[in-house]
Motif scaffolding. Structure first.
Motif, short mmCIF file in Angstrom:
data_model
loop_
_atom_site.label_atom_id
_atom_site.label_comp_id
_atom_site.label_asym_id
_atom_site.label_seq_id
_atom_site.Cartn_x
_atom_site.Cartn_y
_atom_site.Cartn_z
N HIS A 47 14.63 -41.84 -42.40
CA HIS A 47 13.28 -40.99 -42.67
C HIS A 47 13.71 -39.91 -43.65
CE1 HIS A 47 10.88 -42.79 -39.57
NE2 HIS A 47 12.27 -43.26 -38.99
N ASP A 48 14.80 -39.95 -44.37
CA ASP A 48 15.27 -38.94 -45.42
C ASP A 48 15.01 -37.61 -44.88
OD1 ASP A 48 16.13 -38.48 -47.97
OD2 ASP A 48 14.07 -38.37 -48.92
N LEU A 49 15.41 -37.17 -43.95
CA LEU A 49 15.14 -35.84 -43.34
C LEU A 49 16.42 -34.95 -43.76
CD1 LEU A 49 14.58 -36.70 -39.49
CD2 LEU A 49 12.76 -36.04 -41.44
N PRO A 50 16.01 -33.83 -44.04
CA PRO A 50 17.04 -33.03 -44.59
C PRO A 50 17.95 -32.51 -43.71
CG PRO A 50 15.12 -31.60 -44.57
CD PRO A 50 14.59 -33.13 -44.19
N PRO A 51 19.15 -32.14 -43.76
CA PRO A 51 20.11 -31.81 -42.70
C PRO A 51 20.08 -30.29 -42.61
CG PRO A 51 21.44 -32.16 -44.63
CD PRO A 51 20.14 -32.57 -44.92
N HIS A 52 20.27 -29.58 -41.46
CA HIS A 52 20.47 -28.12 -41.32
C HIS A 52 21.70 -27.83 -42.32
CE1 HIS A 52 21.03 -24.20 -39.78
NE2 HIS A 52 20.18 -24.05 -39.11
N PRO A 53 21.45 -26.59 -43.06
CA PRO A 53 22.54 -26.50 -44.24
C PRO A 53 23.78 -26.01 -43.36
CG PRO A 53 20.88 -24.72 -44.24
CD PRO A 53 20.22 -25.97 -43.37
N LEU A 54 23.72 -25.74 -42.12
CA LEU A 54 25.07 -25.24 -41.47
C LEU A 54 25.89 -26.44 -40.94
CD1 LEU A 54 24.05 -21.68 -39.71
CD2 LEU A 54 25.31 -22.12 -41.84
N VAL A 55 25.44 -27.52 -40.83
CA VAL A 55 26.17 -28.86 -40.22
C VAL A 55 27.41 -28.99 -40.98
CG1 VAL A 55 26.05 -31.16 -39.61
CG2 VAL A 55 23.95 -29.78 -39.08
N GLU A 56 27.20 -28.96 -42.34
CA GLU A 56 28.19 -29.45 -43.27
C GLU A 56 29.42 -28.22 -43.14
OE1 GLU A 56 26.83 -27.79 -47.54
OE2 GLU A 56 27.18 -30.04 -47.05
N GLN A 57 29.00 -27.22 -42.65
CA GLN A 57 30.12 -26.05 -42.48
C GLN A 57 30.76 -26.09 -40.98
OE1 GLN A 57 28.76 -22.29 -44.20
NE2 GLN A 57 27.29 -23.31 -45.33
N GLY A 58 30.43 -27.16 -40.45
CA GLY A 58 31.09 -27.47 -39.17
C GLY A 58 30.59 -26.85 -37.77
N PHE A 59 28.88 -26.99 -37.84
CA PHE A 59 28.26 -26.28 -36.71
C PHE A 59 27.28 -27.34 -36.26
CE2 PHE A 59 29.04 -22.25 -39.04
CZ PHE A 59 29.25 -21.40 -38.12
N PRO A 60 27.82 -28.36 -35.18
CA PRO A 60 26.94 -29.26 -34.68
C PRO A 60 25.71 -28.81 -33.89
CG PRO A 60 29.19 -29.26 -33.64
CD PRO A 60 29.03 -28.28 -34.70
N SER A 61 26.00 -27.54 -33.39
CA SER A 61 24.98 -27.09 -32.58
C SER A 61 24.83 -25.61 -32.85
CB SER A 61 25.62 -27.14 -31.06
OG SER A 61 24.59 -26.56 -30.00
N ILE A 62 23.80 -25.13 -33.16
CA ILE A 62 23.16 -23.94 -33.83
C ILE A 62 22.45 -23.09 -32.92
CG2 ILE A 62 22.50 -22.87 -35.99
CD1 ILE A 62 23.08 -25.93 -37.28
N GLY A 63 22.89 -21.83 -32.60
CA GLY A 63 22.14 -20.89 -31.98
C GLY A 63 22.14 -19.56 -32.63
N CYS A 64 22.17 -18.36 -31.96
CA CYS A 64 22.41 -17.01 -32.55
C CYS A 64 23.63 -16.94 -33.39
CB CYS A 64 22.10 -16.18 -31.71
SG CYS A 64 20.30 -16.09 -30.84
N PHE A 65 23.58 -16.09 -34.68
CA PHE A 65 24.49 -16.14 -35.44
C PHE A 65 25.91 -15.13 -34.55
CE2 PHE A 65 24.54 -11.58 -36.55
CZ PHE A 65 23.22 -11.37 -36.65
N THR A 66 25.40 -14.41 -33.63
CA THR A 66 26.50 -13.64 -32.72
C THR A 66 27.15 -14.48 -31.93
OG1 THR A 66 24.36 -13.18 -31.49
CG2 THR A 66 25.00 -11.26 -33.05
N CYS A 67 26.55 -15.80 -31.53
CA CYS A 67 27.04 -16.41 -30.43
C CYS A 67 27.58 -17.88 -30.81
CB CYS A 67 26.03 -16.33 -29.29
SG CYS A 67 25.64 -14.68 -28.93
N THR A 68 27.41 -18.13 -31.70
CA THR A 68 27.87 -19.42 -32.31
C THR A 68 29.09 -19.63 -33.31
OG1 THR A 68 25.37 -19.95 -32.30
CG2 THR A 68 26.83 -21.61 -33.38
N LYS A 69 29.82 -20.36 -32.96
CA LYS A 69 30.95 -20.67 -33.91
C LYS A 69 31.19 -22.24 -34.44
CE LYS A 69 34.21 -17.03 -32.36
NZ LYS A 69 35.63 -16.78 -31.67
#
Ligand code: SF4
Length: 248
Positions: A193-215
């Motif tokens: 469906h040609d969906l855009p990826p979340h920009p942080l996925v390619e930086q190694g974030f397969p699950s993304i929450g608050c920036f304070t609590c996500t690595k």
């Protein structure tokens, strides 16, 4: 009278639990799209909403819902601690998919000023921070609905391995149409469906929450292992531990 009310409530709880189990069995062999169509247009018509983090996989469920009912309320919990990329991605997907009813939920200002005046609750008491910024805002809105759709999947972590497709948590039905899907299924849907990826996925974030609590996570680790990575906490609290795992 009170005893009678309790008996009636227990009966309702039991009936709802049985309904959730029956729906789970019925949905187990259906596609996510057919599950959504039946839940939105039939089983929970007018009484269901979708909760989305606009994270790594969110585009899949949002795309499916947009094709069934673009007016379905989509709830987004704005914790004031999201990556700016997530907020941009939310706005991009809203426009691209034609989502007509995005509802942004925030912590009550008075409660936030009282309970987290310094803005450091996430570090000192993360459960209390999630309760303030996620659980209570969501609960307030969910008073209006009988059911909600979540994007949780069994493959995400050991605590979600037994996730049923429909749960009854004592107050609401939760529908998890993607429970059975693997990462390969999700990747294929993104491509199809040609969906855009979340920009942080390619930086190694397969699950993304608050920036304070996500690595970011290492290759081969649980997708959610980067969430609250330095603590025992694995879920944020908006889902109860009713399926043998732990709450979100
Ligand atoms: S994930 Fe962290 S910052 Fe976000 S609400 Fe929970 S504790 Fe607070």
């Amino acid at each position: 009278m009170t005893v009678l009310i309790d008996i009636v409530k227990d009966q309702a709880r039991s009936e709802n639990g049985q309904r959730a189990a029956a729906l789970s069995a019925k949905y187990e062999t259906m596609t996510p799209q057919d599950i959504l169509r039946d839940a939105i247009r039939n089983e929970f018509f007018g009484d269901i909403t979708l909760s989305s983090s606009f994270g790594a996989d969110s585009a899949v469920l949002l795309h499916m819902v947009s094709e069934i009912d673009p007016n379905l309320p989509v709830l987004f919990l704005d914790t004031d601690r999201h990556f700016f990329q997530t907020l941009q991605y939310r706005d991009e997907l809203k426009a691209k998919l034609g989502l007509q009813n995005l509802v942004v939920l925030k912590a009550d200002e008075t409660e936030a000023a009282t309970e987290d005046a310094k803005g450091t609750l996430w570090r000192t008491h993360p459960d209390a921070c999630c309760d303030l910024r996620k659980v209570r805002p969501l609960n307030r809105v969910m008073e209006r609905y009988g059911a909600w759709i979540s994007g949780r999947k069994r493959h995400q972590s050991s605590t979600r391995a037994n996730l049923p497709i429909v749960e009854w948590d004592g107050k609401h039905f939760k529908v998890n149409p993607l429970a059975k899907w693997t990462q390969a299924d999700l990747d294929a849907y993104f491509a199809q469906h040609d969906l855009p990826p979340h920009p942080l996925v390619e930086q190694g974030f397969p699950s993304i929450g608050c920036f304070t609590c996500t690595k970011p996570v290492e290759q081969g680790q649980d997708a959610r292992s980067g969430r609250w990575a330095d603590s025992e906490k694995v879920e944020c609290g908006i889902h109860n531990p009713i399926y043998g795992g732990e709450g979100i």
